[in-house]
Motif scaffolding. Structure first.
Motif, mmCIF file in Angstrom:
data_model
loop_
_atom_site.group_PDB
_atom_site.id
_atom_site.type_symbol
_atom_site.label_atom_id
_atom_site.label_comp_id
_atom_site.label_asym_id
_atom_site.label_seq_id
_atom_site.Cartn_x
_atom_site.Cartn_y
_atom_site.Cartn_z
ATOM 1 N N ALA A 167 0.816 -1.236 0.000
ATOM 2 C CA ALA A 167 0.000 0.000 0.000
ATOM 3 C C ALA A 167 0.837 1.269 0.000
ATOM 4 C CB ALA A 167 -0.977 0.002 1.183
ATOM 5 N N GLN A 168 2.048 1.186 -0.501
ATOM 6 C CA GLN A 168 2.904 2.371 -0.533
ATOM 7 C C GLN A 168 2.627 3.263 -1.748
ATOM 8 O OE1 GLN A 168 5.793 3.039 1.880
ATOM 9 N NE2 GLN A 168 4.145 1.900 2.883
ATOM 10 N N HIS A 169 1.910 2.761 -2.739
ATOM 11 C CA HIS A 169 1.878 3.442 -4.030
ATOM 12 C C HIS A 169 0.499 3.936 -4.461
ATOM 13 C CE1 HIS A 169 6.044 2.245 -4.498
ATOM 14 N NE2 HIS A 169 5.682 1.051 -4.055
ATOM 15 N N ALA A 197 6.235 3.711 14.308
ATOM 16 C CA ALA A 197 6.799 3.901 12.978
ATOM 17 C C ALA A 197 8.200 3.301 12.861
ATOM 18 C CB ALA A 197 6.821 5.393 12.642
ATOM 19 N N GLU A 198 9.028 3.552 13.869
ATOM 20 C CA GLU A 198 10.422 3.097 13.793
ATOM 21 C C GLU A 198 10.503 1.573 13.705
ATOM 22 O OE1 GLU A 198 14.649 3.550 16.266
ATOM 23 O OE2 GLU A 198 12.814 4.477 17.015
ATOM 24 N N LEU A 199 9.658 0.879 14.491
ATOM 25 C CA LEU A 199 9.687 -0.585 14.482
ATOM 26 C C LEU A 199 9.138 -1.143 13.166
ATOM 27 C CD1 LEU A 199 10.168 -3.294 15.804
ATOM 28 C CD2 LEU A 199 7.970 -3.045 17.014
ATOM 29 N N PHE A 210 5.971 3.486 7.317
ATOM 30 C CA PHE A 210 4.817 3.526 8.222
ATOM 31 C C PHE A 210 3.923 4.731 7.927
ATOM 32 C CE2 PHE A 210 2.688 4.743 12.160
ATOM 33 C CZ PHE A 210 2.112 3.551 12.559
ATOM 34 N N HIS A 211 4.534 5.896 7.812
ATOM 35 C CA HIS A 211 3.736 7.104 7.596
ATOM 36 C C HIS A 211 3.069 7.074 6.224
ATOM 37 C CE1 HIS A 211 4.837 8.769 11.382
ATOM 38 N NE2 HIS A 211 6.129 8.823 11.085
#
Length: 362
Positions: A167-169, A197-199, A210-211
C-alpha cells in the motif's frame, strides 16, 4: 506438495500462450480451449488450434479446466489456475520496494510483464473463483494492475480478487479507478507490523514506510475499499502486539479483518528464522491480549498459518485453514488427530526441529 508446473513437450510458439485443458463438455467454451484427444497412463494429448499439446501427468491428477501458461522453449507449463483448487494466485511481479525481514519471496530486480496472459487466464477461471494477486509488490506496476483488474472485472462479473500489497503506491487520483473496478470485487491485503513507525520501518527495511502506509490506509478508507490488515508475528514485534491491537481498533476499525500470521520458513524467513520466529505454542500471551482487545471493540480477527494444536482451545475458533493446498503438509503425529480435517497443517518447508515446541494430537 502439489507441483504448480507440468512437464510438456515444447510447442513451436514465439509468444507466451495461455490455454485451458478440457476433458469434458463445457458450458462456457472459449477459443483458448485445448481438447483431450488421447489419454495414456503417464501422459495426455490435447488438440489446440491444430497443434498437439502433450502433457505428462499421472492418471489420478485432475486437469480438467486447468489453465496453463506455456512459455516459448520451455519444457514445463505453469498451472496458473487449478480448477479443482480454491488456492489460485497469480504472481504478477517479483520486484518489491521493501525488504521485510521475514519475506517469503525475496525480490528480484527484473520484471517480466505477463498481465495480458493473466487477463486471459482470469476469463477462463471457474465460475465464482476467488483469485489471489501477489508479488513482489504488484502496485509497482499499478497502471498494468488496474488495467488487468478492470478488464477481468468487466469480462467476468462473478470473479473476486485478493491483492497483497504494501500500500505504498496509492495516490488520491486512484480513488476513481478503485471505484470503477468495483469496491466489492477486491480485498486489499495490507501488512502492518507495529504501531510504532520506527519498528514497522525496521521490519520492512524502508524508512518512512509507516507514515506512507497510514496515509494510504486513510485513502483506502475514503474510497470505501475492503482492507485486510496482515501482521506476521515475530520476535521483533512480540512486545508491541498489544499496542498494535490498540492502534487497529482506534485508527483502523474499518478493516474487514485483522490477520495475525505465523512465520513462513522460506526466503528471508528461513535466513532469519532464529532471530524472527516466535514459538507461540509455548507462549500465547501477547496474541491472547491482542485478540481479546480487538474483538471486544468489534474488530474481526483471524489467525493465519497457525496449526490448531499450537493454539489454546478457546482461540482455535480464530484459526481457519489458510495454508494453500499446494504448499501444505502434515506431520506424523497429525495422523489420527481429531482436528486434522479443520487444520491448515504446516508449510511444506516447516522444520519441526526448529519450530513449535508444544504440539500434539487434539
Amino acid at each position: 506438495m502439489i507441483d504448480l508446473r507440468l512437464k510438456i513437450d515444447p510447442l513451436p510458439i514465439v509468444e507466451p500462450l495461455v490455454l485451458r485443458l478440457c476433458e469434458s463438455e463445457r458450458t462456457d467454451p472459449s477459443g483458448h480451449d485445448a481438447h483431450l484427444i488421447r489419454r495414456e497412463r503417464d501422459y495426455r494429448e490435447y488438440e489446440y488450434l491444430g497443434f498437439s499439446v502433450l502433457v505428462h501427468a499421472t492418471e489420478d491428477m485432475p486437469l480438467d479446466g486447468d489453465v496453463l501458461l506455456i512459455v516459448p522453449g520451455q519444457g514445463s507449463a505453469h498451472r496458473l489456475i487449478r480448477a479443482s483448487s480454491k488456492h489460485n494466485t497469480l504472481l504478477v511481479t517479483e520486484q518489491c520496494d521493501q525488504l521485510c525481514v521475514m519475506c517469503s519471496q525475496p525480490p528480484k530486480k527484473h520484471h517480466v510483464d505477463l498481465f495480458d496472459q493473466f487477463a486471459i487466464a482470469a476469463t477462463l477461471a471457474p465460475s465464482g473463483a476467488y483469485i489471489g494477486i501477489s508479488g513482489g509488490e504488484p502496485l509497482l506496476h499499478k497502471d498494468r494492475l488496474f488495467e488487468f483488474l478492470a478488464s477481468a472485472a468487466s469480462a467476468r462479473p462473478d470473479l473476486r480478487f485478493h491483492v497483497l500489497t504494501n500500500a505504498q503506491h496509492f495516490e488520491p487520483d486512484d480513488v476513481g479507478r478503485l471505484d470503477a473496478i468495483g469496491l466489492d470485487r477486491v480485498l486489499w491485503g495490507v501488512p502492518l507490523y507495529a504501531s510504532e513507525a520506527e519498528l514497522h520501518d525496521h521490519i520492512v527495511g524502508k524508512p518512512g514506510a509507516f507514515h506512507r502506509l497510514e496515509r494510504n490506509l486513510s485513502l483506502l478508507t475514503r474510497a470505501g475499499a475492503s482492507v485486510e490488515l496482515r501482521t506476521v508475528v515475530t520476535q521483533q514485534n512480540w512486545e508491541n502486539l498489544r499496542g498494535l491491537a490498540n492502534y487497529v481498533v482506534n485508527r483502523t476499525p474499518f478493516v474487514s479483518v485483522w490477520a495475525l500470521m505465523q512465520l513462513e520458513r522460506i526466503g528471508y524467513g528461513r535466513m532469519n528464522w532464529h532471530k524472527t520466529f516466535r514459538d507461540t505454542s509455548a507462549d500465547f500471551t501477547m496474541i491472547r491480549a491482542a485478540i481479546n482487545l480487538a474483538t471486544a471493540k468489534g474488530v474481526a480477527v483471524s489467525l493465519f498459518n497457525f496449526p490448531l494444536c499450537s493454539v489454546p482451545e478457546p482461540y482455535r475458533q480464530f484459526a481457519p485453514s489458510t495454508i494453500s493446498d499446494w504448499k501444505r503438509k502434515y506431520l506424523d503425529f497429525c495422523e489420527g488427530c481429531s482436528a486434522r480435517s479443520a487444520c491448515g497443517g504446516f508449510f511444506e518447508w516447516y522444520s519441526h526441529t526448529e519450530g513449535f515446541s508444544e504440539l500434539g494430537q487434539i
